[in-house]
Design an enzyme around this catalytic site. Structure first.
Site, PDB file in Angstrom:
ATOM      1  N   ARG A  14       0.854  -1.181   0.000  1.00  0.00           N
ATOM      2  CA  ARG A  14       0.000   0.000   0.000  1.00  0.00           C
ATOM      3  C   ARG A  14       0.895   1.237   0.000  1.00  0.00           C
ATOM      4  O   ARG A  14       1.958   1.239   0.614  1.00  0.00           O
ATOM      5  CB  ARG A  14      -0.869   0.033   1.259  1.00  0.00           C
ATOM      6  N   TYR A  50      -1.243  -3.582  -6.879  1.00  0.00           N
ATOM      7  CA  TYR A  50      -1.079  -4.235  -5.575  1.00  0.00           C
ATOM      8  C   TYR A  50      -2.405  -4.306  -4.814  1.00  0.00           C
ATOM      9  O   TYR A  50      -3.133  -3.310  -4.724  1.00  0.00           O
ATOM     10  CB  TYR A  50      -0.024  -3.507  -4.718  1.00  0.00           C
ATOM     11  N   LYS A  87      -9.588  -2.209   1.965  1.00  0.00           N
ATOM     12  CA  LYS A  87      -9.268  -1.027   2.772  1.00  0.00           C
ATOM     13  C   LYS A  87     -10.051   0.201   2.298  1.00  0.00           C
ATOM     14  O   LYS A  87     -10.515   0.996   3.107  1.00  0.00           O
ATOM     15  CB  LYS A  87      -7.764  -0.735   2.695  1.00  0.00           C
ATOM     16  N   HIS A  91     -10.678  -1.772  11.840  1.00  0.00           N
ATOM     17  CA  HIS A  91      -9.579  -2.635  11.394  1.00  0.00           C
ATOM     18  C   HIS A  91      -9.367  -3.710  12.460  1.00  0.00           C
ATOM     19  O   HIS A  91      -8.392  -3.690  13.201  1.00  0.00           O
ATOM     20  CB  HIS A  91      -8.329  -1.755  11.235  1.00  0.00           C
ATOM     21  N   SER A 102      -0.366  -3.491  11.683  1.00  0.00           N
ATOM     22  CA  SER A 102       0.188  -4.614  10.932  1.00  0.00           C
ATOM     23  C   SER A 102       1.452  -5.137  11.633  1.00  0.00           C
ATOM     24  O   SER A 102       2.087  -4.415  12.394  1.00  0.00           O
ATOM     25  CB  SER A 102       0.489  -4.205   9.493  1.00  0.00           C
ATOM     26  N   CYS A 123       1.549  -7.357  13.950  1.00  0.00           N
ATOM     27  CA  CYS A 123       1.341  -7.664  15.366  1.00  0.00           C
ATOM     28  C   CYS A 123       0.546  -8.957  15.551  1.00  0.00           C
ATOM     29  O   CYS A 123       0.088  -9.258  16.652  1.00  0.00           O
ATOM     30  CB  CYS A 123       0.641  -6.510  16.069  1.00  0.00           C
ATOM     31  N   LYS A 136      -2.438 -10.254  13.835  1.00  0.00           N
ATOM     32  CA  LYS A 136      -3.901 -10.280  13.837  1.00  0.00           C
ATOM     33  C   LYS A 136      -4.442 -11.599  13.280  1.00  0.00           C
ATOM     34  O   LYS A 136      -5.318 -12.218  13.871  1.00  0.00           O
ATOM     35  CB  LYS A 136      -4.421  -9.106  12.998  1.00  0.00           C
ATOM     36  N   ASN A 142      -2.897 -14.408  13.076  1.00  0.00           N
ATOM     37  CA  ASN A 142      -2.543 -15.509  13.983  1.00  0.00           C
ATOM     38  C   ASN A 142      -3.500 -15.592  15.168  1.00  0.00           C
ATOM     39  O   ASN A 142      -3.936 -16.679  15.556  1.00  0.00           O
ATOM     40  CB  ASN A 142      -1.114 -15.338  14.516  1.00  0.00           C
ATOM     41  N   ASP A 188      -9.462  -9.251   9.604  1.00  0.00           N
ATOM     42  CA  ASP A 188      -8.949  -7.912   9.277  1.00  0.00           C
ATOM     43  C   ASP A 188      -9.946  -6.772   9.498  1.00  0.00           C
ATOM     44  O   ASP A 188      -9.533  -5.687   9.861  1.00  0.00           O
ATOM     45  CB  ASP A 188      -8.478  -7.900   7.808  1.00  0.00           C
ATOM     46  N   ASN A 218       6.364  -8.657   2.024  1.00  0.00           N
ATOM     47  CA  ASN A 218       4.922  -8.394   1.987  1.00  0.00           C
ATOM     48  C   ASN A 218       4.221  -9.264   0.941  1.00  0.00           C
ATOM     49  O   ASN A 218       3.173  -8.906   0.419  1.00  0.00           O
ATOM     50  CB  ASN A 218       4.654  -6.905   1.700  1.00  0.00           C
ATOM     51  N   ARG A 252       1.913 -12.250  -0.459  1.00  0.00           N
ATOM     52  CA  ARG A 252       0.568 -12.518   0.077  1.00  0.00           C
ATOM     53  C   ARG A 252      -0.063 -13.781  -0.465  1.00  0.00           C
ATOM     54  O   ARG A 252       0.291 -14.252  -1.549  1.00  0.00           O
ATOM     55  CB  ARG A 252      -0.351 -11.350  -0.317  1.00  0.00           C
ATOM     56  N   ARG A 279       2.874  -3.503  19.599  1.00  0.00           N
ATOM     57  CA  ARG A 279       4.145  -4.141  19.905  1.00  0.00           C
ATOM     58  C   ARG A 279       4.911  -3.183  20.824  1.00  0.00           C
ATOM     59  O   ARG A 279       5.404  -2.158  20.376  1.00  0.00           O
ATOM     60  CB  ARG A 279       4.878  -4.347  18.569  1.00  0.00           C
ATOM     61  N   TYR A 282       1.535 -16.516  20.461  1.00  0.00           N
ATOM     62  CA  TYR A 282       0.797 -17.468  19.611  1.00  0.00           C
ATOM     63  C   TYR A 282      -0.391 -18.089  20.371  1.00  0.00           C
ATOM     64  O   TYR A 282      -1.149 -17.375  20.998  1.00  0.00           O
ATOM     65  CB  TYR A 282       1.738 -18.528  19.033  1.00  0.00           C
ATOM     66  N   GLY A 283      -0.514 -19.416  20.365  1.00  0.00           N
ATOM     67  CA  GLY A 283      -1.673 -20.067  20.977  1.00  0.00           C
ATOM     68  C   GLY A 283      -1.770 -19.792  22.480  1.00  0.00           C
ATOM     69  O   GLY A 283      -2.861 -19.858  23.063  1.00  0.00           O
TER      70      GLY A 283
HETATM   71  C1  OXD Z   1      -2.945  -4.246   6.038  1.00  0.00           C
HETATM   72  C2  OXD Z   1      -3.531  -5.431   5.407  1.00  0.00           C
HETATM   73  O1  OXD Z   1      -2.052  -3.632   5.449  1.00  0.00           O
HETATM   74  O2  OXD Z   1      -4.447  -6.023   5.997  1.00  0.00           O
HETATM   75  O3  OXD Z   1      -3.384  -3.907   7.149  1.00  0.00           O
HETATM   76  O4  OXD Z   1      -3.117  -5.800   4.290  1.00  0.00           O
HETATM   77 MN    MN Z   2      -5.170  -4.981   7.695  1.00  0.00          MN
END
Ligand code: OXD
Ligand code: MN
Length: 586
Positions: A69, A197, A206, A226, A248, A250, A252, A254, A277, A367, A369, A400, A493-494
């Site tokens: 982005r 992208y 977004k 978000h 991002s 951090c 999400k 997972n 997301d 990045n 995907r 974080r 994680y878990g």
């Molecule tokens: C972001 C995404 O950049 O979800 O937050 O791709």
């Molecule tokens: Mn996102």
């Protein structure tokens, strides 16, 4: 005419501007997917992957200058500059339409124009909204097919209504000097040019669901956030839902797909994913806050996704997925750093160059995907398409933070929780910026995604709190606290399930708390450490739950600096900060 008069007129107008060779109306059928996929493979836009190993999966490589982005080229085009606020780039609607109009003029000559009706939200939900994206990219069509409910289903939902979000996209020549992503909140329109992208061109994500969505949500009285949404099923079968906002990198995705630790699984706990997301949240008839995931797929970061970090995400990508900018093996399978399996001896890297396991360069772009249907996720919630959404018990904010923020604390009430969200920050990592440990403020993880002034956004949150009879409780979490040697103290994680369990127990009034200056915290013995007693000592727990006044004084100074940007900061946010200072004795 395929859809309705309003859509048709707008499509004709956009066709007069972009001058495509032909117009293709997208219906979302399987036959159409096959035809477009064949075309994209023939042109080289997609590479067919090994259909035995990865049935229905394809590979795409984007331009090297077009892999993320671009916030610098993303604009909110409101009539008044002040309405975009100090944290967004602004262009006047007239200037934006003129500048981008000149670029769109003839941009599709020699190409087909695809018209994609799509629905954000479940098919029969009164809360869902329709968008129509015009694009000259088959890659966009095929990704939108995964990420949204697309084609006939959206056309049927729209019916004769003229109310849809108008999205216009052209790759043009993928030249970064001719790349803009412009949002027109007053017209419910998005114009994106010069990029291929995902985050810039899959306009349902977004651009619509967050930037335009937040602006619609403000005027209609709901929240576009978000946030991931997950459900925790207790042994008695009750499911409680949590929404969580993290910037991002951090974790999400997972957290949304986490597998509870063994002790909890044995007791019968399960985690269900509703979304990873975005959450659209409204006040329900019962006075609770209800959330839907408007998306239909995951657009996840591949590197770091492994059978250990997130087996559910990995399994989701085993069929019908599109991989972008990962490494391609000679067997036509995919690989990325942190996949948890040995690198292939030879591969083609994300740039299309030969790569070996000895190469110093990364094979997959950091990045890179995967795009994969949410329905394929092994832990997808049976409620994920419920038209009512799911009732949210707790909202989590987090980032974080190596020091300062404890593992978890609960806000005293909604208004305090809004302050906690508004002061969210996350430390940059060396990989991302070269500067470690700089706290970047990212309120509610919405800094790049809020479609209007963030001061007004805080006011909207504060207002919502006054209207929700039974609001969710608001918490802050931090999985990233480190010891003096820089090692993470909490295993993450878990194991984060243990913290979520305390949070849900708080929501049910089943556990007490320690009253501290920053909020309500667990007593160290209230976080269940069954099975990780050796990894996390009682002292470590105490450290994770400690509040250092000097660090909080610095934190408040940094918040104050950030708040200076805002002309429209609500007094209540300032008052919350004063109250925090008083409680800390500062
Ligand atoms: C972001 C995404 O950049 O979800 O937050 O791709
Ligand atoms: Mn996102």
């Amino acid at each position: 005419m395929y859809l309705n008069k309003a859509v048709n007129e707008w499509v004709e107008e956009m066709a007069r501007l972009t001058k495509p060779d032909n117009i293709v109306w997208i219906d979302g059928s399987e036959h159409e997917r096959e035809r477009l996929t064949k075309e994209a493979v023939a042109s080289g836009e997609l590479i067919e992957l090994n259909q035995k190993e990865l049935p229905g999966c394809y590979y795409h490589r984007s331009e090297q200058n077009d892999v993320a982005r671009v916030e610098r080229l993303t604009f909110i085009c409101s009539s008044n500059k002040e309405d975009a606020g100090p944290t967004n780039n602004w262009m006047s609607p007239q200037d934006a339409y003129q500048k981008l109009g000149a670029l769109f003029d003839g941009s599709m000559t020699g190409r087909a124009m695809y018209v994609i009706p799509y629905l954000m939200g479940p098919a029969s939900s009164p809360f869902s909204k329709v968008g129509v994206e015009i694009t000259d990219s088959i890659y966009v069509v095929l990704n939108m097919r995964i990420m949204t409910r697309m084609g006939k289903i959206a056309a049927d939902y729209l019916g004769d209504s003229p109310s849809f979000v108008k999205g216009l996209h052209s790759k043009l020549d993928l030249n970064p000097n001719r790349r803009y992503i412009c949002h027109f909140p007053e017209d419910n329109a998005i114009w994106s040019i010069g990029s291929g992208y995902g985050g810039n061109v899959l306009l349902g994500k977004k651009c619509f669901s967050l930037r335009i969505g937040s602006s619609i949500g403000r005027s209609e009285g709901w929240l576009a956030e978000h946030m991931l949404i997950l459900g925790v099923e207790s042994p008695d079968g009750q499911i409680d839902y949590v929404a969580a906002a993290f910037p991002s990198a951090c974790g999400k995705t997972n957290l949304a797909m986490m597998i509870p630790p063994e002790y909890a699984r044995k007791q019968g706990y399960k985690v269900w994913t509703v979304g990873d997301d975005i959450a659209w949240m409204r006040i329900g008839d019962d006075g609770r806050l209800w959330a839907v995931n408007p998306e239909a797929g995951f657009f996840g970061v591949a590197p770091g996704t492994s059978a250990k970090s997130n087996p559910n995400a990995l399994l989701t990508t085993k069929k019908n997925a599109i991989f972008t900018n990962v490494a391609l093996t000679p067997e036509l399978t995919v690989w990325w750093e942190g996949m948890g399996i040995d690198p292939p001896r030879e591969a083609t890297d994300w740039k299309g160059d030969p790569w070996t396991s000895q190469s110093p360069e990364k094979a997959a772009h950091p990045n890179s995907r995967f795009t994969a249907p949410a329905s394929q996720c092994p832990c997808i919630s049976p409620e994920w398409e419920n038209p009512r959404g799911v009732p949210i018990s707790a909202i989590l904010f987090g980032g974080r933070r190596s020091k300062t923020a404890p593992l978890v604390y609960q806000s005293f009430d909604w208004q305090h929780g809004v302050f906690v969200g508004a002061t969210m920050g996350s430390e940059t990592t060396a990989a991302a910026t070269g500067q470690v440990g700089v706290t970047r403020r990212d309120p509610m993880a919405m800094l790049p995604f809020c479609g209007y002034d963030m001061g007004d956004y805080f006011a909207h949150w504060l207002n919502m709190g006054k209207k929700i009879p039974h609001p969710p409780k608001i918490f802050n979490v931090n999985w990233f606290r480190t010891d003096d040697d820089g090692n993470f103290i909490w295993p993450g994680y878990g194991e984060n399930f243990r913290v979520v369990k305390w949070i849900l127990d708080r929501c049910k009034g089943a556990v007490g708390s320690n009253d501290t200056a920053i909020g309500l915290m667990p007593k160290p013995e209230d976080i269940d450490l069954t099975g990780i007693e050796n990894a996390v000592s009682f002292d470590a727990m105490r450290e994770l739950l400690s509040v250092d006044n000097d660090l909080w004084a610095a934190e408040i100074a940094d918040q104050t600096e950030f708040f200076k940007k805002f002309d429209r900061l609500p007094d209540e946010i300032r008052n919350q900060q004063s109250a925090l200072k008083r409680r800390l004795g500062l």
